[in-house]
Design an enzyme around this catalytic site. Structure first.
Site, PDB file in Angstrom:
ATOM      1  N   LYS A   1       0.741  -1.273   0.096  1.00  0.00           N
ATOM      2  CA  LYS A   1      -0.312  -0.105   0.046  1.00  0.00           C
ATOM      3  C   LYS A   1       0.870   1.303  -0.114  1.00  0.00           C
ATOM      4  CE  LYS A   1      -3.993  -1.796  -0.306  1.00  0.00           C
ATOM      5  NZ  LYS A   1      -4.356  -2.787   0.641  1.00  0.00           N
TER       6      LYS A   1
ATOM      7  N   LYS B   1      -5.263 -16.751 -12.007  1.00  0.00           N
ATOM      8  CA  LYS B   1      -6.619 -17.060 -11.681  1.00  0.00           C
ATOM      9  C   LYS B   1      -7.513 -15.598 -11.861  1.00  0.00           C
ATOM     10  CE  LYS B   1      -5.507 -16.804  -7.206  1.00  0.00           C
ATOM     11  NZ  LYS B   1      -5.601 -16.696  -5.608  1.00  0.00           N
TER      12      LYS B   1
ATOM     13  N   LYS C   1     -10.477  -9.416  -9.467  1.00  0.00           N
ATOM     14  CA  LYS C   1     -11.220  -8.268  -9.590  1.00  0.00           C
ATOM     15  C   LYS C   1     -10.445  -7.117 -10.313  1.00  0.00           C
ATOM     16  CE  LYS C   1     -13.278  -8.053  -5.478  1.00  0.00           C
ATOM     17  NZ  LYS C   1     -13.618  -7.407  -4.390  1.00  0.00           N
TER      18      LYS C   1
END
Ligand code: TRP
Length: 325
Positions: free
Chosen positions: A107, A189, A192
């Protein structure tokens, strides 16, 4: 106990990974499932979308089979005891350890202008969520393992310093191996954030589902009997296994081995089976989203259940610390 970040739009990977696990757990345990709206404030200071996102994640989980009558399904911000426990746990949390958290470092790299203390203590808040119910089993993916390790560290520090109140929580899964739902572009995979065209969302319309499935990569087909499948073909079979009937699967397996497979037909079949799988869920999501009083009622009932457990824990916590004068 588990928390779900309200970042909207669940996909097939979330369904076969996390949600199916929750739905099974609700039959076997006393479950607390929480929408982590406070956690989302660490990275999303703009709260205009918050309500819609919270509603969506609730509707999606209920449409997939999570039953608000069987579990406590609630919103993190509705259970104020979370904030109190978070405060106590902060005194047991060393900043040096928190600075080494992988998710924190990610982050910081992504968002150098918003390195707030809440971001640093994200694992402390998550530990508070779990310890609030003295939970043992936490259904989460691999990416949350480091956070769970913090939770166990705080349990041990608390129990050692003030007296035993908490059990150690561990990641929980029914399957030894988590079901991986391959991305439609044959790389990794479903996700989002990565390639939206390669991910099937539970909110996708029928035509969008068909379009995405038909675009998946194939080739001329095998020319040698019983040859091994390339990854991108293996992926199509993998997706079929999730939603298609066994006979259908078996037919295409045989066709592949005989070198008579027609990928166009296979994708058409997969597209229809996907539509049949996703459409009822999508329609349910939309019906729930249109029923605000129902959603409000779910959250209120969930908070009542969560507070009963939270209050009992906090009584023990205050006594153990010595805040009982
Ligand atoms: N950190 C989790 C995630 O990113 C969400 C979460 C918040 C959570 N509180 C939790 C998960 C408590 C398990 C238990 O997905």
């Amino acid at each position: 106990m588990s928390g779900i970040r309200p970042t909207g739009f669940l996909h097939l990977g979330n369904y076969f990974g996390a949600i199916r696990n929750y739905v099974k757990m609700q039959e076997d345990f006393d479950c607390y499932f929480m929408v982590a709206d406070l956690h989302s404030l660490t990275t999303h200071p703009d709260t205009k979308q918050l309500k819609a996102n919270v509603h969506r994640v609730l509707a999606e989980n209920i449409a997939c089979g999570l039953d608000p009558d069987k579990v406590a399904l609630y919103c993190q911000s509705h259970v104020y005891e979370t904030a109190e426990l978070y405060l106590y746990l902060n005194m047991l949390a060393y900043t040096g350890e928190l600075e080494k958290t992988v998710t924190f470092k990610d982050k910081v790299r992504q968002n150098p202008d918003n390195i707030n203390a809440g971001l640093l203590t994200y694992p402390v808040l998550m530990s508070a969520d779990i310890l609030l119910h003295r939970a043992r089993y936490v259904p989460v993916g691999k990416d949350q393992e480091q956070h769970l390790e913090f939770a166990r560290t705080y349990v041990n520090r608390f129990n050692h310093r003030y007296g035993v109140v908490f059990p150690e929580p561990y990641a929980f899964n029914y399957n030894q191996e988590l079901v991986k739902v391959p991305s439609l572009d044959g790389s990794g995979k479903m996700s989002k954030s990565e390639n939206q065209m390669a991910t099937l969302f539970l909110a996708d319309e029928d035509e969008v589902i068909r379009k995405k499935v038909m675009k998946t990569k194939t080739d001329q087909g095998p020319t040698i009997l019983n040859s091994p499948k390339p990854d991108y073909i293996e992926n199509i079979f993998g997706l079929m296994k999730l939603v298609s009937a066994e006979e259908v699967m078996a037919k295409f397996e045989t066709d592949y081995d005989n070198c008579t497979i027609r990928y166009g037909d296979m994708k058409k079949q997969l597209a229809e089976d996907m539509v049949n799988f996703i459409a009822p869920i999508r329609n349910k999501i939309n019906a729930i989203l249109n029923d605000e009083p129902f959603l409000k009622d779910v959250m209120e009932k969930g908070a009542v259940k969560a507070r009963i457990s939270a209050k009992a824990t906090m009584k023990l916590v205050r006594e153990a610390i010595g805040l009982n004068y």
